[in-house]
Design a protein around this motif. Structure first.
Motif, PDB file in Angstrom:
ATOM      1  N   UNK A   6      30.099 -45.389 -21.424  1.00  0.00           N
ATOM      2  CA  UNK A   6      31.550 -45.445 -21.493  1.00  0.00           C
ATOM      3  C   UNK A   6      31.987 -46.899 -21.404  1.00  0.00           C
ATOM      4  N   UNK A   7      33.295 -47.133 -21.535  1.00  0.00           N
ATOM      5  CA  UNK A   7      33.812 -48.466 -21.254  1.00  0.00           C
ATOM      6  C   UNK A   7      33.810 -48.680 -19.742  1.00  0.00           C
ATOM      7  N   UNK A   8      34.045 -49.925 -19.335  1.00  0.00           N
ATOM      8  CA  UNK A   8      34.047 -50.241 -17.917  1.00  0.00           C
ATOM      9  C   UNK A   8      35.209 -49.550 -17.213  1.00  0.00           C
ATOM     10  N   UNK A   9      34.953 -49.061 -16.022  1.00  0.00           N
ATOM     11  CA  UNK A   9      36.015 -48.561 -15.156  1.00  0.00           C
ATOM     12  C   UNK A   9      35.875 -49.239 -13.801  1.00  0.00           C
ATOM     13  N   UNK A  10      36.963 -49.305 -13.070  1.00  0.00           N
ATOM     14  CA  UNK A  10      36.966 -49.911 -11.749  1.00  0.00           C
ATOM     15  C   UNK A  10      37.062 -48.806 -10.712  1.00  0.00           C
ATOM     16  N   UNK A  11      36.079 -48.744  -9.834  1.00  0.00           N
ATOM     17  CA  UNK A  11      36.006 -47.713  -8.797  1.00  0.00           C
ATOM     18  C   UNK A  11      36.294 -48.372  -7.456  1.00  0.00           C
TER      19      UNK A  11
END
Length: 857
Positions: free
Chosen positions: A838-843
């Motif tokens: 996936x694209x980057x996500x911020x957790x």
């Protein structure tokens, strides 16, 4: 034997004695005979008389250089006073020329005026002169003169001729296989003077060799720079008088060693120093050791040697050049222990390069390694551990290079040493025969040749470039035109000649159908602008941007296809460039002149081929190997190819700037796609970064090219090569506190979908329960077990099947918040075994546990 040894001791004191009738041949200071001129014959020679043979007896004289005295027969524009003295027995004579007002220079001559020796600063005072040596009975002359000449004005001086004690050698006895010899000594400014090196303090020894043998003589000193000389005792006449061996620096140290076969005889040893007595310390200790070498044991021991070297005879100052060689174990055995090792090195004035340590497993008996085909033998091979040295000389003139191998055991004790010397000339620039060039329609002949008429040795190696008009050789040429003519000739001789043999060019394939390219200049900005425009066309014609806009994960296979398509364009572009270069070569071979415009085009195109096209082939080679390997990207050889690629810190701002400079409209989309392509396949980063880094180095390369041709790049020619002004760098954003990650997924052989996460650093985490069954209900979300980082859960991966066959990815953070990436969909026709991302996500990062809380199990 005692009688013979005593005879040797008595004779060694006279071994270096000079005859008044014959010049001494063993001193490095002696030159050919020089007859007195008619003018000299008219100058008065002052007779000092007979020197008594008693040690300490002295003849003295004083005088004044007035600047109007007789001319020196050896030094131009210098006053000279000539003296005569006589000795009636062979003895050691010291002559001092002292002056508090001038830099004195002393010559010792025989009765006929033949020069025997000379000295400048060997006396007690800093600028006083001294000669000390053994002389046979006879008449001798002295010339007292100065170094600086008459320009320094009048000066007083004193001459002293002194009979000194003969330097009796110390008798060391007989050297036998059962009995080594070791003796210690020291040098002081008052030590005997060397027979062979005038003005250097020495000690003398004599030993007998009852039977011919291979002898090793070591002269070592903690602080001195030793020089070792072995000569037969002249009185015994078993061999021709003179040196039989000498050594200065052995095994890369300041100590000395001689090892060779000596016939049975009585031998004298001179232990002296590299430094003259006025530069030597007040007390310098040394140790002299003599050993008979067991030749049978030595022949069955390891013996590493530099067998062959391949070094240019001429190089250009500032240019790195390779030192190729062949090194092998020519002995009869391997190294004695696993920790034994060899160090290979090349050393010269202000240059040094080394390889090693190379341990014992590389050196079985008989092995030999070469670094290029020119140094190869029928039995030698190659190894990645033995590579050419790289050396750069920065000062012009004659110089030397010493290539050597030093072998030590596990206790760092020396086992062997060998090296080869090579003399070479360092030039100020390249040399070439006359070539024809065309500047603004006028044909010029340009040549570059070594200046053979230099008067100052500091100018040795100077190259003179000559530019003349073919139609009017006497015509004056302005500086700008001359610079352009020199540049065109440099391109003609340094780039176009042998252009297809350059390593980066020789590896480029040619397609059947050429794809022309216009490269405006060899500057880094122009190269990247040209490449970015062409690459944007290729990417925009693919389906990758559409995949990105649909929010779908990009297939690694699609990235590989892009890399292979790029390689095809490379071969098409190179085919066009190669055809252009071949046409120019044929024109020149037919007697045509190379125009400045064509030279500039060749330079630009070559820079593009080596900086843009050549790096683009590497990723395609790796992709091809991975697709052919049974294990694909997990194949060890493929992994080794990836790991073996040099890393560079490419600046992606340069890529954006290049897109914008090329007039590309969708720069933001392409930069976003670049991020996802790098995540989908690491080999894609090699494609882009290789070009960015290679192009960034071209501006320094262009500067060096002009510098070699001695063209001032501050002139008008600089405008053609000037690097484009970089865009203002964006401020680096503050690091985000959340964890950046991508959700990964791949299709297995059983139809299940495996899930994981990949952090921005590339670190991958696979939770324990991570498979989505093939028969899950459409539209229902499924979750993995916790994704743990450092023992703490950061959330769970979520996935669901859609009615159209695609799979949607998501993530639930530790607080229960659901996150959907921008690129969240897996296509229905997944490539089996390939990871999609996936694209980057911020957790959100979980809080650190309190000190009294236990870490989660």
């Amino acid at each position: 034997m005692a009688v013979a040894l005593l005879a040797g001791v008595l004779a060694f004191g006279g071994a270096g004695a000079a005859s008044a009738q014959e010049p001494v041949l063993i001193s490095e200071e002696v030159t050919t005979q020089e007859e007195a001129t008619t003018e000299e014959a008219n100058c008065e020679t002052i007779d000092l008389g007979l020197l008594d043979s008693t040690p300490g007896s002295q003849l003295t004289a004083s005088g004044r250089w007035t600047t109007e005295d007789c001319d020196s027969r050896f030094r131009a524009n210098s006053d000279a006073h000539t003296y005569r003295f006589e000795i009636d027995a062979t003895g050691r004579i010291r002559v001092d020329l002292n002056s508090s007002d001038a830099d004195s220079y002393l010559y010792l001559l025989d009765a006929d005026g033949t020069r025997i020796s000379e000295n400048d600063d060997g006396g007690v005072g800093a600028l006083d002169a001294r000669i000390e040596r053994e002389l046979e009975a006879g008449v001798y002359q002295l010339e007292a003169t100065t170094t600086a000449g008459r320009a320094r004005g009048p000066a007083d001086f004193e001459v002293e001729v002194t009979q000194v004690d003969t330097c009796e050698p110390e008798a060391l006895g007989a050297l036998t296989p059962e009995q080594d010899i070791e003796v210690t000594g020291f040098w002081t400014p008052e030590s005997c003077q060397s027979i062979f090196l005038t003005g250097h303090p020495s000690q003398y020894f004599v030993f007998s060799l009852p039977e011919g043998a291979r002898v090793r003589v070591d002269l070592t000193s903690e602080i001195g720079d030793t020089v070792l000389i072995v000569a037969p005792i002249v009185a015994l006449r078993s061999v021709v008088p003179g040196q039989v061996a000498h050594n200065d620096d052995a095994a890369g140290t300041r100590n000395s060693r001689i090892e060779q076969y000596f016939p049975a005889d009585v031998y004298g040893i001179e232990a002296t120093t590299y430094r003259a007595r006025d530069l030597q310390g007040p007390l310098v200790d040394f140790t002299l050791t003599l050993t008979i070498v067991d030749e049978e044991a030595q022949q069955s021991s390891p013996l590493l040697k530099i067998e062959e070297i391949d070094i240019p005879t001429e190089v250009v100052a500032g240019d790195p050049f390779p030192v190729n060689f062949r090194v092998g174990n020519l002995g009869g055995d391997s190294f004695p222990d696993e920790e034994s090792n060899a160090i290979l090195y090349a050393i010269g004035p202000r240059v040094f390069d080394r390889t090693g340590p190379l341990f014992s497993h590389l050196w079985p008996a008989g092995v030999s390694y070469h670094t290029n085909e020119e140094t190869a033998s029928a039995s030698s091979t190659t190894t990645p551990q033995v590579v050419p040295f790289s050396v750069t000389f920065n000062n012009i003139g004659s110089t030397w290079l010493f290539t050597a191998v030093l072998v030590s055991d596990g206790d760092d004790e020396e086992l062997g040493f060998h090296g080869l010397w090579h003399d070479l000339m360092v030039l100020s620039g390249p040399t070439y025969d006359p070539v024809l060039v065309d500047v603004d329609g006028v044909v010029y002949s340009v040549s570059a040749a070594l200046d053979e008429d230099v008067e100052d040795e500091d100018d040795e190696g100077t190259v003179i470039t000559t530019v003349t008009s073919v139609d009017d050789p006497e015509a004056e040429i302005d500086a700008e035109t001359e610079a352009r003519a020199r540049y065109a000739a440099g391109v003609r001789t340094q780039l176009l000649d042998g252009i297809f043999d350059r390593p980066e060019i020789a590896a480029l394939p040619q397609a059947a159908v050429p794809n022309p390219v216009t490269v405006p200049s060899p500057s880094s900005g122009a190269l990247l602008r040209t490449a970015a425009g062409r690459f944007a066309v290729l990417v925009n014609s693919s389906d990758l941007l559409e995949t990105l806009s649909n929010g779908e994960a990009i297939s690694p296979v699609a990235v590989e296809d892009l890399i292979l398509s790029t390689a095809e364009r490379v071969s098409e572009t190179y085919a066009s460039l190669a055809a252009s270069w071949q046409s120019l070569l044929e024109q020149i071979e037919g007697g045509g002149a190379l125009s400045f415009a064509d030279a500039f085009a060749v330079h630009s195109e070559l820079a593009y081929a080596e900086s843009i096209l050549s790096p683009a082939l590497v990723p395609s080679t790796i992709v091809t190997a991975a697709r052919a390997a049974e294990q694909g990207w997990d194949d060890p050889e493929v992994q080794a190819m990836l790991a073996g690629q040099p890393s560079c810190n490419a600046n992606l701002t340069d890529l954006r700037d290049a897109y914008e400079a090329a007039g590309v409209e969708n720069v933001d989309e392409l930069m976003a796609l670049d991020t996802e392509l790098r995540a989908a396949s690491p080999v894609y980063g090699l494609l882009i970064d290789g070009a960015l880094c290679a192009a960034a180095a071209t501006d320094a390369t262009n500067h060096r090219f002009l510098e070699r041709l001695e063209i001032d790049d501050s002139g008008l020619l600089l405008e053609l090569f000037a690097p484009e002004e970089p865009a203002e760098p964006e401020e680096e954003p503050e690091p985000d506190p959340p964890i950046e990650l991508r959700v990964m997924a791949r299709l297995g052989e059983d139809g299940r979908i495996e899930h994981g996460v990949e952090l921005a650093s590339g670190f991958q985490i696979l939770p324990e329960r991570r498979y989505l069954p093939s028969d899950t209900q459409v539209g229902m979300w499924y979750s993995t077990l916790d994704v743990e980082l450092s023992g703490t859960s950061i959330g769970q991966i979520r996935a669901r099947r859609l009615a159209d066959g695609r799979i949607e990815l998501g993530f639930r953070d530790f607080e229960g918040g659901n996150l959907i990436p921008d690129i969240a969909y897996l296509p229905a026709d997944l490539d089996e075994g390939a990871w999609y991302r996936s694209s980057l996500i911020e957790v959100q990062r979980p809080p650190e546990p309190a000190e009294d809380e236990e870490e989660p199990a």
